[in-house]
Design a protein around this motif. Structure first.
Motif, mmCIF file in Angstrom:
data_model
loop_
_atom_site.group_PDB
_atom_site.id
_atom_site.type_symbol
_atom_site.label_atom_id
_atom_site.label_comp_id
_atom_site.label_asym_id
_atom_site.label_seq_id
_atom_site.Cartn_x
_atom_site.Cartn_y
_atom_site.Cartn_z
ATOM 1 N N MET A 11 0.695 -1.241 0.096
ATOM 2 C CA MET A 11 0.074 0.127 -0.027
ATOM 3 C C MET A 11 0.785 1.185 0.044
ATOM 4 O O MET A 11 0.610 2.112 -0.817
ATOM 5 C CB MET A 11 -0.892 -0.182 1.191
ATOM 6 N N CYS A 12 1.970 1.101 0.874
ATOM 7 C CA CYS A 12 2.760 2.328 1.063
ATOM 8 C C CYS A 12 3.524 2.577 -0.481
ATOM 9 O O CYS A 12 3.654 3.803 -1.068
ATOM 10 C CB CYS A 12 3.880 1.929 1.786
ATOM 11 N N ASP B 125 2.588 1.746 -3.515
ATOM 12 C CA ASP B 125 1.256 2.351 -4.393
ATOM 13 C C ASP B 125 1.162 3.934 -4.197
ATOM 14 O O ASP B 125 1.235 4.681 -5.146
ATOM 15 C CB ASP B 125 0.157 1.703 -4.339
ATOM 16 N N MET B 126 1.293 4.380 -3.044
ATOM 17 C CA MET B 126 1.020 5.633 -2.564
ATOM 18 C C MET B 126 2.193 6.537 -3.066
ATOM 19 O O MET B 126 2.133 7.590 -3.543
ATOM 20 C CB MET B 126 0.994 5.901 -0.978
ATOM 21 N N ARG C 147 2.273 7.211 -6.923
ATOM 22 C CA ARG C 147 1.311 8.278 -7.314
ATOM 23 C C ARG C 147 1.546 9.566 -6.795
ATOM 24 O O ARG C 147 1.188 10.539 -7.331
ATOM 25 C CB ARG C 147 -0.167 7.927 -6.709
ATOM 26 N N HIS C 148 2.747 9.721 -6.020
ATOM 27 C CA HIS C 148 3.322 11.246 -5.732
ATOM 28 C C HIS C 148 5.029 11.558 -5.953
ATOM 29 O O HIS C 148 5.358 11.927 -5.251
ATOM 30 C CB HIS C 148 2.759 11.121 -4.110
#
Length: 83
Positions: free
Chosen positions: A1-2, A4-5, A8-9
C-alpha cells in the motif's frame, strides 16, 4: 500500500531520492514508476538539478548506469550524413 501511494506522488524534488530508496529496498514497482517519471526530458532536466540526484550519482553508481542506459534508449537515433 505504501509503495502504491509513493508511486502516485513522485515529484521533481523527490524522484531521485525515491529511486535510491526503491533500489535499496527492492521495490520494483516504485523503481519503475520513478524511471517512467524520468523518461520525460522536462522532468529529467529538473531532477538533475536537485541534491537528490547528486546523492543518487554518488551513492548508487549501478543505478546511475541503469538510468543512463534507459535515457539513451529514448534518445532519437542519429542519422548518418548523406542518407
Amino acid at each position: 500500500m505504501c509503495e502504491d501511494m509513493l508511486c502516485r506522488h513522485i515529484e521533481v524534488s523527490t524522484a531521485a531520492t525515491t529511486e535510491v530508496l526503491a533500489e535499496q529496498h527492492n521495490c520494483k514497482g516504485l523503481k519503475g514508476a520513478c524511471m517512467e517519471f524520468l523518461e520525460s526530458s522536462d522532468n529529467l532536466k529538473a531532477v538533475v538539478a536537485t541534491d537528490g540526484f547528486n546523492h543518487l550519482a554518488a551513492s548508487c553508481p549501478a543505478l546511475m548506469r541503469e538510468l543512463m542506459s534507459k535515457i539513451v534508449d529514448y534518445l532519437p537515433k542519429r542519422r548518418k550524413l548523406g542518407t
